[in-house]
Design a protein around this motif. Structure first.
Motif, mmCIF file in Angstrom:
data_model
loop_
_atom_site.group_PDB
_atom_site.id
_atom_site.type_symbol
_atom_site.label_atom_id
_atom_site.label_comp_id
_atom_site.label_asym_id
_atom_site.label_seq_id
_atom_site.Cartn_x
_atom_site.Cartn_y
_atom_site.Cartn_z
ATOM 1 N N PRO A 34 -44.624 42.640 28.294
ATOM 2 C CA PRO A 34 -44.318 43.651 29.307
ATOM 3 C C PRO A 34 -44.205 43.056 30.707
ATOM 4 N N GLU A 35 -43.241 43.532 31.464
ATOM 5 C CA GLU A 35 -43.015 43.011 32.813
ATOM 6 C C GLU A 35 -44.101 43.449 33.781
ATOM 7 N N GLU A 36 -44.635 44.663 33.595
ATOM 8 C CA GLU A 36 -45.632 45.211 34.507
ATOM 9 C C GLU A 36 -47.037 44.966 33.979
ATOM 10 N N GLY A 37 -47.993 44.930 34.900
ATOM 11 C CA GLY A 37 -49.393 44.822 34.504
ATOM 12 C C GLY A 37 -49.921 43.404 34.546
ATOM 13 N N PRO A 38 -51.148 43.229 34.085
ATOM 14 C CA PRO A 38 -51.797 41.915 34.139
ATOM 15 C C PRO A 38 -51.150 40.919 33.186
ATOM 16 N N VAL A 39 -51.390 39.644 33.463
ATOM 17 C CA VAL A 39 -50.832 38.557 32.649
ATOM 18 C C VAL A 39 -51.976 37.770 32.024
ATOM 19 N N LEU A 40 -51.928 37.597 30.701
ATOM 20 C CA LEU A 40 -52.882 36.746 30.000
ATOM 21 C C LEU A 40 -52.332 35.335 30.020
ATOM 22 N N VAL A 41 -53.017 34.447 30.727
ATOM 23 C CA VAL A 41 -52.560 33.072 30.885
ATOM 24 C C VAL A 41 -53.266 32.195 29.855
ATOM 25 N N VAL A 42 -52.489 31.636 28.930
ATOM 26 C CA VAL A 42 -53.013 30.720 27.904
ATOM 27 C C VAL A 42 -52.705 29.310 28.394
ATOM 28 N N ARG A 43 -53.721 28.627 28.880
ATOM 29 C CA ARG A 43 -53.499 27.393 29.621
ATOM 30 C C ARG A 43 -53.258 26.189 28.736
ATOM 31 N N ASN A 44 -53.685 26.234 27.509
ATOM 32 C CA ASN A 44 -53.525 25.072 26.632
ATOM 33 C C ASN A 44 -53.600 25.496 25.170
ATOM 34 N N ARG A 45 -53.257 24.564 24.294
ATOM 35 C CA ARG A 45 -53.272 24.838 22.856
ATOM 36 C C ARG A 45 -54.696 24.991 22.322
ATOM 37 N N ARG A 46 -55.659 24.421 23.038
ATOM 38 C CA ARG A 46 -57.051 24.515 22.582
ATOM 39 C C ARG A 46 -57.521 25.963 22.513
ATOM 40 N N ALA A 47 -56.966 26.820 23.370
ATOM 41 C CA ALA A 47 -57.317 28.239 23.312
ATOM 42 C C ALA A 47 -56.991 28.824 21.939
ATOM 43 N N LEU A 48 -55.857 28.440 21.383
ATOM 44 C CA LEU A 48 -55.475 28.945 20.063
ATOM 45 C C LEU A 48 -56.399 28.385 18.992
ATOM 46 N N ARG A 49 -56.817 27.145 19.144
ATOM 47 C CA ARG A 49 -57.744 26.567 18.168
ATOM 48 C C ARG A 49 -59.052 27.333 18.165
ATOM 49 N N ARG A 50 -59.491 27.736 19.335
ATOM 50 C CA ARG A 50 -60.742 28.505 19.405
ATOM 51 C C ARG A 50 -60.578 29.853 18.690
ATOM 52 N N LEU A 51 -59.439 30.511 18.896
ATOM 53 C CA LEU A 51 -59.200 31.797 18.256
ATOM 54 C C LEU A 51 -59.075 31.662 16.742
ATOM 55 N N THR A 70 -57.171 32.792 31.040
ATOM 56 C CA THR A 70 -57.600 33.570 32.193
ATOM 57 C C THR A 70 -56.656 34.749 32.343
ATOM 58 N N VAL A 71 -56.922 35.593 33.315
ATOM 59 C CA VAL A 71 -56.093 36.766 33.569
ATOM 60 C C VAL A 71 -55.622 36.731 35.007
#
Length: 430
Positions: A34-51, A70-71
């Protein structure tokens, strides 16, 4: 715009079985959603590994604490949008085994693995507590309290403000100051307990001494405050001395189970009982009952969760258990009342102040964000992020009635049957 964000959004939607409600910005700068609203910033691939390694709340929390995600924009709005995906899926949400039977789910997981790369099991952030089974022995309780409270009195002062009260305030108007609302809460507790000159009061989990000081200075009580935190006790004693109350207020580093100099005329337990645990709660209630004089009052101020359809047991939140309150457990209000009654108490009044805690938490978040640079000098960036996420998510949980907070007034009613309470209890006189 293409890139990693489009692939990530597509994989997450296959896994979740629905649209991702926020915009995503990936590590390569690409965006999708979505263009409006907050942005979920995924800074690196390690975030996906954690999930992938810890799907759900704990994996996301680890990524947040480590700074992997971060947001940008309104954090509260981002959490509201993500709540249905992460926290509020309900009892009918499919299990992992059921999800694995969906072809779309499997394709989504494969897509996330390809994006994440190896290894799939990153080390948890250092702020995560080393957890054991919820034993609630004196040793494990002391360690859990130290993890949460012994992170520096200056940091807590920044977050809590001058009142140094770490529990729900009591608001009259939304624009009231936090300090005034906390003073009103302390006064409300004193009035419910009927605190008067010369009475002996025990404050279980006394924190930095705010209630003990208020009860002694404003009502002439003699107060014993107990805490398991060395840092809390040190500052509480200094505050007592600065207030000129050392002759009537004693602060101890002591487990409530070891208090042996009763009886007391009143006992306050404000935001402490969440640490007691299911297995020890009846012991807690019985011990406080023993410490009260006949006719003495207990004010038990405690966070609760709604009951489920098929159980009444205590519940542990994975993020809070790992990063905030190790060994903390929440029970339904009815379970707490039942345990107090089983211990011999007569429960006389219950007041829900759920909305008040949401207002309190939002003020604490503002204090932290306004003092962010100073906070980073007092604690690690990960610890500051723990508090930011914990308090913001908790504010929304109170607002949405996912959790509540109640003040339960109970009496050790003597054999004569006279509770000593006024006929119209909500007057809180005498």
């Amino acid at each position: 715009m293409g890139g990693a964000a489009v692939r990530l959004k597509g994989a997450l939607e296959l896994v979740a079985g629905g649209e991702v409600p926020v915009r995503i910005r990936a590590w390569d700068g690409s965006e999708a959603g979505p263009e409006e609203g907050p942005v979920l910033v995924v800074r690196n691939r390690r975030a996906l590994r954690r999930l992938l390694f810890k799907p759900g709340e704990l994996g996301l929390a680890r990524a947040w604490v480590a700074g992997d995600v971060t947001v940008e924009g309104d954090l509260y709005r981002a959490l509201e949008l993500l709540a249905g995906v992460i926290w509020e899926r309900g009892e009918e949400a499919p299990s992992l085994a059921q999800s694995l039977r969906r072809a779309d789910f499997r394709r989504g997981v494969v897509g996330l693995i390809r994006l994440a790369g190896l290894p799939l099991a990153p080390t948890p952030p250092p702020e995560e507590a080393r957890r054991v089974r919820h034993l609630h022995t004196r040793h494990t309780d002391r360690r859990a309290i130290s993890h949460h409270y012994d992170v520096g009195n200056e940091f807590y002062s920044l977050v809590l403000g001058p009142s140094m009260v770490y529990s729900c305030a009591y608001w009259s108007e939304d624009d009231e100051t936090l300090e005034a609302a906390q003073r009103d809460k302390l006064e409300l507790v004193c009035r419910k307990l009927g605190v008067g000159a010369g009475q002996r009061v025990l404050d279980v989990g006394c924190g930095w001494g705010s209630f003990a000081i208020h009860a002694a200075r404003e009502h002439g009580a003699r107060v014993v405050g107990v805490t398991l935190s060395q840092e809390q006790a040190a500052l509480a004693r200094k505050r007592v001395a600065d207030a000129g109350l050392t002759d009537v207020v004693e602060i101890r580093v002591q487990d409530y189970r070891d208090v042996d100099d009763g009886p007391f005329d009143a006992i306050s337990s404000i935001g402490m009982a969440e640490h007691v645990g299911a297995e020890k709660y009846l012991e807690y209630a019985r011990r406080l009952h023993q410490l009260l004089a006949p006719g003495g009052r207990l004010l038990n101020h405690q966070i609760a969760r709604p009951p489920r359809m098929d159980e009444t047991a205590y519940e542990v939140d994975s993020f809070i258990d790992a990063y905030v309150f190790p060994d903390g457990e929440l029970a339904p209000l009815g379970t707490t009342v039942t345990q107090l009654e089983r211990a011999g108490f007569e429960v006389r009044d219950v007041e829900s102040i759920r909305e008040h805690y949401a207002l309190t938490l939002r003020r604490w978040v503002s204090n932290l964000e306004d003092g962010w640079e100073r906070a980073l000098k007092l604690v690690s960036p990960g610890r500051a992020r723990v508090w930011q996420l914990y308090m913001a998510a908790s504010a929304l949980a109170f607002e949405r009635n996912r959790i509540g907070v109640n003040q339960v007034l109970a009496v050790r009613t003597p054999e004569s049957g006279s509770s000593g309470l006024p006929l119209r209890t909500r007057v809180w006189a005498g």
